[in-house]
Scaffold this active site. Structure first.
Site, PDB file in Angstrom:
ATOM      1  N   ASP A   1       0.873  -1.165   0.000  1.00 39.18           N
ATOM      2  CA  ASP A   1       0.000   0.000   0.000  1.00 39.18           C
ATOM      3  C   ASP A   1       0.915   1.221   0.000  1.00 39.18           C
ATOM      4  OD1 ASP A   1      -2.078   1.736   0.180  1.00 39.18           O
ATOM      5  OD2 ASP A   1      -2.726   1.148   2.189  1.00 39.18           O
TER       6      ASP A   1
ATOM      7  N   ASP B   1      -0.188  -3.778   6.931  1.00 38.82           N
ATOM      8  CA  ASP B   1      -0.283  -3.641   8.390  1.00 38.82           C
ATOM      9  C   ASP B   1      -1.718  -3.552   8.895  1.00 38.82           C
ATOM     10  OD1 ASP B   1      -0.994  -1.191   7.417  1.00 38.82           O
ATOM     11  OD2 ASP B   1       0.340  -0.022   8.699  1.00 38.82           O
TER      12      ASP B   1
ATOM     13  N   ASP C   1      -5.293  -6.892   5.395  1.00 34.16           N
ATOM     14  CA  ASP C   1      -4.074  -7.329   4.708  1.00 34.16           C
ATOM     15  C   ASP C   1      -3.682  -8.769   5.032  1.00 34.16           C
ATOM     16  OD1 ASP C   1      -3.427  -4.958   3.278  1.00 34.16           O
ATOM     17  OD2 ASP C   1      -2.730  -4.046   5.132  1.00 34.16           O
TER      18      ASP C   1
ATOM     19  N   ASN D   1      36.748 -36.159  -2.970  1.00 38.72           N
ATOM     20  CA  ASN D   1      37.740 -36.906  -2.181  1.00 38.72           C
ATOM     21  C   ASN D   1      37.210 -38.271  -1.773  1.00 38.72           C
ATOM     22  OD1 ASN D   1      39.601 -34.864  -2.366  1.00 38.72           O
ATOM     23  ND2 ASN D   1      39.148 -33.993  -0.356  1.00 38.72           N
TER      24      ASN D   1
ATOM     25  N   ASN E   1      37.273 -35.646   7.693  1.00 39.19           N
ATOM     26  CA  ASN E   1      35.944 -35.016   7.672  1.00 39.19           C
ATOM     27  C   ASN E   1      35.839 -33.913   8.723  1.00 39.19           C
ATOM     28  OD1 ASN E   1      33.241 -34.994   6.584  1.00 39.19           O
ATOM     29  ND2 ASN E   1      32.573 -35.802   8.558  1.00 39.19           N
TER      30      ASN E   1
ATOM     31  N   ASP F   1      35.496 -29.706   8.276  1.00 40.18           N
ATOM     32  CA  ASP F   1      34.285 -29.072   8.816  1.00 40.18           C
ATOM     33  C   ASP F   1      34.559 -27.669   9.361  1.00 40.18           C
ATOM     34  OD1 ASP F   1      32.634 -31.141   8.202  1.00 40.18           O
ATOM     35  OD2 ASP F   1      32.501 -31.959  10.239  1.00 40.18           O
TER      36      ASP F   1
END
Length: 840
Positions: A328, A589, A593, A657, A682, A686
């Protein structure tokens, strides 16, 4: 009082007060606290547990991790207890890493959500106070006004022109009038006009409610429990889910094959099983949920700094993908501080009588606070001594009128103001400049001409009318007839000073603005020109009524302004834009709406919005300003870009890998890496990935909306996975054929190449630019370089013996370093070619 009344609509208020042990003044704070402990929080489902233990356990609930725990336990008793302890330690450390990050993210989001908490006005200790709706208990007296969400099932105590939208519960399209009454026990749900239901909301009027049931004991609680309602899955969530399934399928197929072949080659079953499971841990993106959670919470915190509060984390990704924002104009595109320019009679002359009538109407109305009434009251102070309010018919979105009954000098008269068309329709006469009364039809053309002239200049024009009601001291909607038209209220709301710049910024971000307003097309056209929107295409509500859904979908993208739009048409516009292939945001708002906010991909509201709009929204702005939205869009796209970076990492070096290791295990006569070494690899890779959320994002990544594209990600995975595997096999060949490495040297060399290359490649694939032209985030760079240094040091420390490594001769390190540098260079070249051919 543990047993709550069942058919409370068949009882009187007095009887309910006795059963609930409550009074007109409400509960005491002490009693309310006891009842909160007895009945629990007023929630449809328990709050998601984020306590330390639950969050910690969740890090280890992956089926692969659980099987790994079991197999490691078996190894502990049957094989090598030291290796088993090492494997368990690595898995636990990896889990603790995810726990630490997610815990911080969870706490941050809880704090942000508390900022935009929905509250209700209740009587406690005889005073009206606002409390979170979760704290409402049976026996509470709740004060309700237009826009409020009804916080529990209960009885109407006192009401004035109360209309409630029950569509969510009953499917009834139109608001239902509610009033105090006693109804038969067998009255159907939709006909219980004396009862109010949790989850519905007040459209107009006011009331007080005696709450009888809360939480899951409510009618809405029963329905939501049966349906197991959950928010609609976003495009991003759907993409992540499909991506996860895809990787799991590849992992399962690979792991089963590797295990079967290793057993066929007469290798130890338990070692082969642990090796396969360790590969699965390396292949599976088990960090993906944690990375996404951390990334989104970081994004939410950054957006909060820009005054954008995210209620639903997944909506951040849609926010970044959004290419159309509907809004609006009032308060968003304009200042939002409506000002009264003048009060004019039918002939267009300034009129004190029109001003007085409008002032009486604004002063005595008790509905929701609105900028129009504030503008009237601040225009000029008028002494109302001698006037007395008798009654009121609140404003609603069907009548679009507000009527007040006042008395003065023993004369009772009603004043009505509202949308000009809606006021004129109840008028049969009009008062002209000399005070005489004429038939409305004689001045109809004059009224219309004034209206068009004022609208063409960008002024909003309301109508004012009055009527003598004789001795009546109460009015109803039936009284709104045969009124006398008094004149016009001329209002203006200037565009915000920076609105042209803001709209330009949105356009530069690839976001188109669509204005949806109830104002007439002349006002809308004038304001759009002031905002720098040239050659705007306008579609009006009446034109929309006669248009099919297919026709609307074909033209909706080219329309800039939707004017004279009814509340129920907003949702239709949003759905048409979505069906046309757009990611649509809607910013609103008001009471009318809520359905459009629900329908949009990204529902946006403001902190000052009515409850029903704020509750429906995914994102709440602390300032009603499109400039705030621009910053939020940038942060949303940055968050989306950083999430994709993890996906790229999981599908390139890491996957390459593990895939290479699986292949070489079928060729060499020993396991290329021991299970504990795979898990250590691993874990090491990470660490850099955990800092992705803090990484800087190239400007190009936020310039236009991006959507989740699983096909493009698969192409990325195949392309960079192959590049990674090529250099992995080059490493294998170098170690075995040229350097004639022993088993331990082979594993050490492969471990070094695998971790260092996977860590450094992060700096390549994090950006579309050449690495030297895009500066990584501080924490990502530190984590990456730290892992590289630690990896190179491990074979020369006491940890080498524990993990089965050994120091490597200098030639080994030289050749491995050369391969890594060649890999980085090749990845840069492949990246450049890839992004030329694939749009991602």
């Amino acid at each position: 009082m543990n047993q709550l009344p069942q058919a409370f609509w068949s009882l009187s208020t007095a009887d309910l007060f006795k059963l609930l042990q409550s009074v007109n003044e409400g509960l005491t704070s002490v009693e309310a606290k006891k009842r909160l402990e007895l009945y629990g929080a007023n929630l449809l489902k328990p709050p998601k547990r984020t306590d330390v233990l639950t969050l910690l356990i969740s890090q280890f609930k992956s089926p692969i991790i659980l099987i790994l725990f079991f197999a490691t336990g078996l190894s502990f008793f049957l094989h090598d207890s030291i290796d088993a302890i090492i494997i368990l330690s690595i898995v636990i450390v990896s889990g603790l890493l995810g726990f630490w990050q997610e815990r911080g993210a969870s706490n941050a989001i809880e704090k942000l959500l508390s900022i935009v908490q929905i509250k209700a006005a209740v009587l406690r200790d005889g005073k009206s106070i606002e409390i979170p709706v979760e704290q409402i208990v049976p026996g509470d007296i709740v004060i309700l006004n237009a826009g409020d969400i009804i916080p529990g099932d209960g009885l109407v105590q006192n009401s004035k022109d109360l209309f409630v939208d029950e569509a969510m519960l009953t499917g009834e399209t139109f608001p239902v009038e509610k009033e105090s009454a006693i109804l038969p026990e067998d009255t159907p749900l939709g006909q219980r006009t004396n009862a109010l239901w949790m989850g519905t909301h007040v459209v107009s009027g006011s009331a007080s409610q005696l709450v009888v049931r809360t939480g899951t004991a409510t009618e809405f609680g029963k329905v939501s429990d049966r349906l197991k309602l959950r928010p609609q899955e976003t495009d991003f969530e759907r993409g992540i889910r499909r991506f996860g399934y895809f990787l799991m399928e590849v992992t399962l197929m690979l792991v089963v094959t590797i295990f079967a072949v290793n057993v066929y080659l007469a290798r130890p079953v338990l070692d082969s099983f642990l090796f396969s499971l360790a590969l699965a841990v390396g292949l599976t993106p088990q960090l993906l949920p944690a990375i996404i959670s951390i990334n989104l919470s970081h994004g939410a915190k950054r957006m909060a700094d820009k005054k954008v509060i995210v209620k639903r984390l997944a909506s951040i990704e849609n926010f970044g993908s959004m290419n159309i924002i509907c809004s609006d104009k009032t308060g968003t595109l304009t200042e939002g501080t409506v000002q009264l320019k003048s009060a004019l009679d039918v002939d267009g002359n300034p009129s004190d009588k029109v001003l007085l009538n409008s002032y009486l109407n604004a002063f005595y109305q008790t509905g929701f606070t609105n900028p129009i009434d504030e503008a009237i009251l601040s225009y000029r102070k008028i002494d109302l001594s001698g006037y007395k309010k008798q009654d009121e018919i609140p404003y609603d979105f069907l009548r679009k009128r507000l009527s007040i009954l006042t008395s003065h000098d023993n004369v009772n008269f009603m004043v009505t103001k509202g949308a000009l068309v809606n006021v004129l329709v109840v008028c049969t006469t009009a008062e002209i400049s000399d005070g005489s009364i004429v038939g409305i039809e004689t001045v109809q053309d004059k009224i219309q001409k004034h209206f068009e002239d004022l609208s063409g200049k960008g002024f909003r024009t309301l109508g004012v009318a009055y009527k003598n009601v004789g001795t009546d001291t109460r009015i109803s909607k039936d009284h709104e007839s045969e009124m006398t038209f008094s004149g016009f209220l001329v209002l203006f709301d200037p565009p915000k000073p920076n609105i042209i710049e803001t709209i330009t910024n949105l356009k530069n971000l690839g976001v188109s603005l669509k204005v949806i307003t109830g104002d007439n097309h002349l006002v809308a056209a004038n304001v759009s020109q002031q905002m720098g929107l040239k050659n705007t295409k306008i579609l009006t509500g009446p034109e929309l009524i006669n248009m099919s859904d297919e026709a609307l979908r074909s033209i909706v993208g080219s329309v800039d302004v939707f004017a004279e739009i009814e509340p129920n048409q907003k949702e239709r516009i949003i759905i048409a834009l979505k069906k046309a292939g757009n990611v649509v945001g809607y910013m609103g708002d008001g009471i009318n709406d809520a359905s459009a906010i629900h329908a949009a991909d990204v529902g946006i509201s403001v902190d000052s919005a009515v409850d029903v709009a704020k509750d429906a929204a995914d994102i709440v702005l602390l300032e009603k300003d499109l400039g705030v939205l621009v910053q939020g869009v940038r942060e949303g796209r940055a968050t989306f870009a950083n999430t994709l970076k993890y996906v790229f990492m999981a599908t390139s070096a890491n996957f390459g890998n593990m895939f290479s290791m699986a292949g070489v295990s079928l060729i060499v006569p020993f396991l290329p890496l021991l299970p504990k070494q795979i898990l250590l690899t691993n874990l090491m890779t990470d660490f850099p990935e955990m800092t992705i959320a803090t990484d800087s994002v190239d400007k190009e990544m936020i310039e236009y909306p991006r959507r989740w594209d699983i096909k493009a990600i698969r192409k990325f995975m195949i392309t960079f996975g192959i590049v990674s595997s090529v250099f992995d096999y080059l490493t294998f060949g170098l170690l075995l054929l040229l350097l004639h490495a022993t088993e331990v040297q082979f594993r050490t060399g492969w471990f070094l190449e695998s971790v260092v290359s996977a860590s450094l490649i992060v700096l390549v694939i994090r950006s579309r630019k050449p690495s030297y032209k895009s500066k990584p985030g501080k924490y990502l760079l530190i984590a990456t370089l730290s892992i590289v240094v630690i990896t190179l040091i491990i074979p020369y420390t006491p940890l080498a013996g524990i993990f089965g490594f050994s120091p490597l001769p200098i030639p080994f390190l030289f050749f491995i370093g050369f391969i890594i540098l060649l890999y980085i260079f090749t990845a840069e070249v492949v990246k450049k070619v890839f992004y030329k051919r694939v749009k991602l």
